[in-house]
Write a protein that holds these residues in place. Sequence first.
Motif, short mmCIF file in Angstrom:
data_model
loop_
_atom_site.label_atom_id
_atom_site.label_comp_id
_atom_site.label_asym_id
_atom_site.label_seq_id
_atom_site.Cartn_x
_atom_site.Cartn_y
_atom_site.Cartn_z
N GLU A 1 33.38 13.26 62.21
CA GLU A 1 33.90 12.23 61.31
C GLU A 1 33.04 12.10 60.05
O GLU A 1 33.56 11.95 58.95
N ILE A 2 31.73 12.16 60.23
CA ILE A 2 30.84 12.08 59.08
C ILE A 2 31.07 13.27 58.16
O ILE A 2 31.19 13.12 56.95
N ALA A 3 31.18 14.47 58.75
CA ALA A 3 31.42 15.68 57.96
C ALA A 3 32.74 15.57 57.20
O ALA A 3 32.83 15.95 56.03
N ASN A 4 33.77 15.03 57.86
CA ASN A 4 35.06 14.85 57.18
C ASN A 4 34.93 13.91 55.99
O ASN A 4 35.54 14.13 54.95
N ARG A 5 34.15 12.86 56.14
CA ARG A 5 33.95 11.91 55.04
C ARG A 5 33.13 12.52 53.90
O ARG A 5 33.28 12.13 52.75
N LEU B 1 18.74 18.86 50.86
CA LEU B 1 19.75 18.22 50.02
C LEU B 1 19.21 17.83 48.66
O LEU B 1 18.04 17.46 48.51
N SER B 2 20.09 17.86 47.68
CA SER B 2 19.74 17.40 46.33
C SER B 2 19.80 15.87 46.30
O SER B 2 20.31 15.24 47.24
N ILE B 3 19.34 15.28 45.24
CA ILE B 3 19.38 13.82 45.10
C ILE B 3 20.83 13.33 45.14
O ILE B 3 21.14 12.34 45.79
N GLY B 4 21.73 14.03 44.46
CA GLY B 4 23.14 13.64 44.48
C GLY B 4 23.73 13.71 45.88
O GLY B 4 24.51 12.83 46.28
N GLN B 5 23.36 14.73 46.63
CA GLN B 5 23.86 14.86 48.00
C GLN B 5 23.29 13.75 48.89
O GLN B 5 23.99 13.21 49.75
N LEU B 6 22.04 13.42 48.68
CA LEU B 6 21.43 12.32 49.44
C LEU B 6 22.16 11.01 49.16
O LEU B 6 22.41 10.22 50.09
N ARG B 7 22.51 10.78 47.92
CA ARG B 7 23.25 9.55 47.57
C ARG B 7 24.61 9.53 48.24
O ARG B 7 25.07 8.49 48.70
N ARG B 8 25.28 10.66 48.26
CA ARG B 8 26.62 10.74 48.90
C ARG B 8 26.52 10.40 50.38
O ARG B 8 27.33 9.66 50.90
N LEU B 9 25.50 10.92 51.03
CA LEU B 9 25.29 10.62 52.44
C LEU B 9 25.00 9.14 52.63
O LEU B 9 25.52 8.51 53.56
N GLN B 10 24.23 8.56 51.73
CA GLN B 10 23.89 7.14 51.83
C GLN B 10 25.13 6.26 51.65
O GLN B 10 25.23 5.20 52.24
N ALA C 1 28.35 21.88 54.59
CA ALA C 1 27.77 23.04 55.27
C ALA C 1 26.35 22.72 55.76
O ALA C 1 26.01 23.01 56.91
N GLU C 2 25.54 22.13 54.91
CA GLU C 2 24.17 21.77 55.31
C GLU C 2 24.17 20.72 56.41
O GLU C 2 23.38 20.77 57.34
N PHE C 3 25.07 19.75 56.30
CA PHE C 3 25.15 18.68 57.30
C PHE C 3 25.50 19.26 58.66
O PHE C 3 24.86 18.96 59.67
N LEU C 4 26.52 20.12 58.70
CA LEU C 4 26.94 20.71 59.97
C LEU C 4 25.88 21.66 60.52
O LEU C 4 25.64 21.71 61.73
N ARG C 5 25.24 22.42 59.63
CA ARG C 5 24.15 23.33 60.06
C ARG C 5 23.03 22.53 60.72
O ARG C 5 22.53 22.92 61.77
N ALA C 6 22.66 21.42 60.12
CA ALA C 6 21.61 20.58 60.69
C ALA C 6 22.07 19.97 62.02
O ALA C 6 21.30 19.93 62.99
N GLY C 7 23.33 19.52 62.06
CA GLY C 7 23.85 18.91 63.29
C GLY C 7 23.85 19.88 64.45
O GLY C 7 23.41 19.56 65.56
N VAL C 8 24.31 21.10 64.22
CA VAL C 8 24.35 22.12 65.27
C VAL C 8 22.93 22.54 65.64
O VAL C 8 22.61 22.66 66.82
N GLY C 9 22.09 22.75 64.64
CA GLY C 9 20.72 23.16 64.90
C GLY C 9 19.94 22.14 65.73
O GLY C 9 19.08 22.50 66.50
#
Length: 108
Positions: free
Chosen positions: A82-86, A56-65, A97-105
């Motif tokens: 629910e997290i992916a929807n948010r 993840l990029s810094i911006g993506q990390l902030r969004r997750l936070q 896409a990265e979040f779901l890929r990591a979750g499934v993996g």
Amino acid sequence: MTPRPYRLAALVALIALPLALTACATPAQRITTNLTELGVPPRQAQCMGGRLGERLSIGQLRRLQELTGLRRERFERMSIREIANRLTDERDPGLVAEFLRAGVGCLI
């Protein structure tokens, strides 16, 4: 008896140490903590944190936070879906896409 300035310095050190340690946390550690706070089981959160921390990029990390604050307002656990929807945002479909890929993996 210790003079007052030393007591104050000791108190400041006790407060500053946890803050300093948090600032030194790697992205993977912060993601793991955030996912655990959102309700993801600890083992899965740790696995996902490692994968997402690398991708993840810094911006993506902030969004997750940002989601951690939302969860505290709701006082309930969130599923991966629910997290992916948010996280869904037209401007950054790669985050979901990265979040779901990591979750499934991390489930395999």
